[in-house]
Design a protein around this motif. Structure first.
Motif, PDB file in Angstrom:
ATOM      1  N   MET A  12       0.815  -1.206   0.000  1.00 29.13           N
ATOM      2  CA  MET A  12       0.000   0.000   0.000  1.00 29.13           C
ATOM      3  C   MET A  12       0.854   1.265   0.000  1.00 29.13           C
ATOM      4  O   MET A  12       0.530   2.235  -0.684  1.00 29.13           O
ATOM      5  CB  MET A  12      -0.974  -0.011   1.180  1.00 29.13           C
ATOM      6  CG  MET A  12      -2.029  -1.107   1.097  1.00 29.13           C
ATOM      7  SD  MET A  12      -2.989  -1.126  -0.449  1.00 29.13           S
ATOM      8  CE  MET A  12      -3.858   0.449  -0.310  1.00 29.13           C
ATOM      9  N   SER A  93      -3.521  -7.455   0.593  1.00 28.25           N
ATOM     10  CA  SER A  93      -3.316  -6.376  -0.373  1.00 28.25           C
ATOM     11  C   SER A  93      -3.667  -6.793  -1.803  1.00 28.25           C
ATOM     12  O   SER A  93      -3.727  -5.946  -2.693  1.00 28.25           O
ATOM     13  CB  SER A  93      -1.881  -5.860  -0.316  1.00 28.25           C
ATOM     14  OG  SER A  93      -0.977  -6.924  -0.479  1.00 28.25           O
ATOM     15  N   ALA A  96      -6.813  -5.090  -2.962  1.00 27.69           N
ATOM     16  CA  ALA A  96      -6.554  -3.667  -3.200  1.00 27.69           C
ATOM     17  C   ALA A  96      -5.919  -3.460  -4.571  1.00 27.69           C
ATOM     18  O   ALA A  96      -6.320  -2.563  -5.319  1.00 27.69           O
ATOM     19  CB  ALA A  96      -5.659  -3.097  -2.104  1.00 27.69           C
ATOM     20  N   THR A  99      -8.498  -4.125  -7.282  1.00 21.52           N
ATOM     21  CA  THR A  99      -9.432  -3.005  -7.342  1.00 21.52           C
ATOM     22  C   THR A  99      -8.809  -1.815  -8.061  1.00 21.52           C
ATOM     23  O   THR A  99      -9.448  -1.174  -8.903  1.00 21.52           O
ATOM     24  CB  THR A  99      -9.887  -2.609  -5.921  1.00 21.52           C
ATOM     25  OG1 THR A  99     -10.498  -3.753  -5.311  1.00 21.52           O
ATOM     26  CG2 THR A  99     -10.864  -1.456  -5.945  1.00 21.52           C
ATOM     27  N   ALA A 100      -7.547  -1.521  -7.757  1.00 20.01           N
ATOM     28  CA  ALA A 100      -6.844  -0.427  -8.444  1.00 20.01           C
ATOM     29  C   ALA A 100      -6.737  -0.719  -9.935  1.00 20.01           C
ATOM     30  O   ALA A 100      -6.959   0.170 -10.772  1.00 20.01           O
ATOM     31  CB  ALA A 100      -5.451  -0.239  -7.841  1.00 20.01           C
ATOM     32  N   ALA A 117      -8.703   1.456  -4.218  1.00 19.35           N
ATOM     33  CA  ALA A 117      -7.848   0.437  -3.584  1.00 19.35           C
ATOM     34  C   ALA A 117      -7.803   0.617  -2.071  1.00 19.35           C
ATOM     35  O   ALA A 117      -7.834  -0.365  -1.324  1.00 19.35           O
ATOM     36  CB  ALA A 117      -6.434   0.517  -4.167  1.00 19.35           C
ATOM     37  N   GLU A 118      -7.721   1.859  -1.617  1.00 18.19           N
ATOM     38  CA  GLU A 118      -7.704   2.132  -0.176  1.00 18.19           C
ATOM     39  C   GLU A 118      -8.984   1.624   0.481  1.00 18.19           C
ATOM     40  O   GLU A 118      -8.945   1.029   1.557  1.00 18.19           O
ATOM     41  CB  GLU A 118      -7.561   3.639   0.091  1.00 18.19           C
ATOM     42  CG  GLU A 118      -6.245   4.235  -0.345  1.00 18.19           C
ATOM     43  CD  GLU A 118      -5.113   4.071   0.658  1.00 18.19           C
ATOM     44  OE1 GLU A 118      -5.220   3.260   1.595  1.00 18.19           O
ATOM     45  OE2 GLU A 118      -4.100   4.752   0.478  1.00 18.19           O
ATOM     46  N   ASP A 119     -10.104   1.835  -0.186  1.00 20.97           N
ATOM     47  CA  ASP A 119     -11.384   1.364   0.335  1.00 20.97           C
ATOM     48  C   ASP A 119     -11.408  -0.162   0.419  1.00 20.97           C
ATOM     49  O   ASP A 119     -11.818  -0.732   1.426  1.00 20.97           O
ATOM     50  CB  ASP A 119     -12.521   1.896  -0.545  1.00 20.97           C
ATOM     51  CG  ASP A 119     -13.884   1.535   0.013  1.00 20.97           C
ATOM     52  OD1 ASP A 119     -14.141   1.836   1.203  1.00 20.97           O
ATOM     53  OD2 ASP A 119     -14.684   0.947  -0.728  1.00 20.97           O
ATOM     54  N   ALA A 120     -10.945  -0.820  -0.630  1.00 20.82           N
ATOM     55  CA  ALA A 120     -10.908  -2.294  -0.644  1.00 20.82           C
ATOM     56  C   ALA A 120      -9.961  -2.821   0.427  1.00 20.82           C
ATOM     57  O   ALA A 120     -10.248  -3.806   1.104  1.00 20.82           O
ATOM     58  CB  ALA A 120     -10.473  -2.791  -2.025  1.00 20.82           C
ATOM     59  N   PHE A 121      -8.819  -2.144   0.606  1.00 24.29           N
ATOM     60  CA  PHE A 121      -7.848  -2.568   1.609  1.00 24.29           C
ATOM     61  C   PHE A 121      -8.425  -2.432   3.013  1.00 24.29           C
ATOM     62  O   PHE A 121      -8.247  -3.308   3.861  1.00 24.29           O
ATOM     63  CB  PHE A 121      -6.555  -1.763   1.473  1.00 24.29           C
ATOM     64  CG  PHE A 121      -5.471  -2.199   2.400  1.00 24.29           C
ATOM     65  CD1 PHE A 121      -4.861  -3.431   2.258  1.00 24.29           C
ATOM     66  CD2 PHE A 121      -5.057  -1.374   3.429  1.00 24.29           C
ATOM     67  CE1 PHE A 121      -3.847  -3.843   3.117  1.00 24.29           C
ATOM     68  CE2 PHE A 121      -4.041  -1.778   4.302  1.00 24.29           C
ATOM     69  CZ  PHE A 121      -3.442  -3.011   4.144  1.00 24.29           C
ATOM     70  N   SER A 124     -10.625  -5.335   3.812  1.00 21.62           N
ATOM     71  CA  SER A 124     -10.052  -6.701   3.805  1.00 21.62           C
ATOM     72  C   SER A 124      -9.478  -7.098   5.146  1.00 21.62           C
ATOM     73  O   SER A 124      -9.354  -6.363   6.058  1.00 21.62           O
ATOM     74  CB  SER A 124      -8.981  -6.827   2.735  1.00 21.62           C
ATOM     75  OG  SER A 124      -7.903  -5.947   2.974  1.00 21.62           O
TER      76      SER A 124
END
Length: 124
Positions: A12, A93, A96, A99-100, A117-121, A124
């Protein structure tokens, strides 16, 4: 080939660093390449291999050789990352990065891809 051990936080932070350099960049795959994949991990501009898409750039910065990334063209991050032979990875990760990659391929800026990606991370 040396093993690369990567934590989710390292992934990340590398993703954030790459995006910070080009937050408004909208990825465009090379016109000359007619493969079905929406993005390419490696570009061959002027005959020189270099990281291509956001995920390719992140993984290369983490130490994955371009020749290894090129083997996975056409595969999404979720299937590619666990299969890279010299990478020890924290699964949290992977979503993430996937998603990105999907956001980037939909035509948003790298900053918007990072936000997704931050939202998905976080989930998780």
């Amino acid at each position: 080939m040396e093993r690369i051990k990567v934590t989710a936080d390292e992934v990340m932070s590398t993703l954030r660093a790459v995006v910070a350099e080009r937050p408004d960049y909208v990825y465009a795959r090379p016109e000359a390449d007619n493969r079905a994949a929406a993005c390419l991990y490696v570009h061959h501009d002027d005959g020189t291999a270099k990281p291509g898409c956001l995920v390719g750039t992140v993984l290369h910065r983490l130490g994955v050789p371009l020749v290894e990334l090129a083997k996975w063209e056409g595969e999404g991050a979720c299937s590619m990352v666990p299969s890279v032979t010299n990478l020890e990875w924290e699964d949290t990760s992977t979503l993430a990065l996937q998603t990105a990659q999907e956001a980037q391929d939909a035509g948003v800026t790298w900053a918007e891809a990072l936000a997704a990606a931050e939202d998905a991370f976080a989930r998780s």
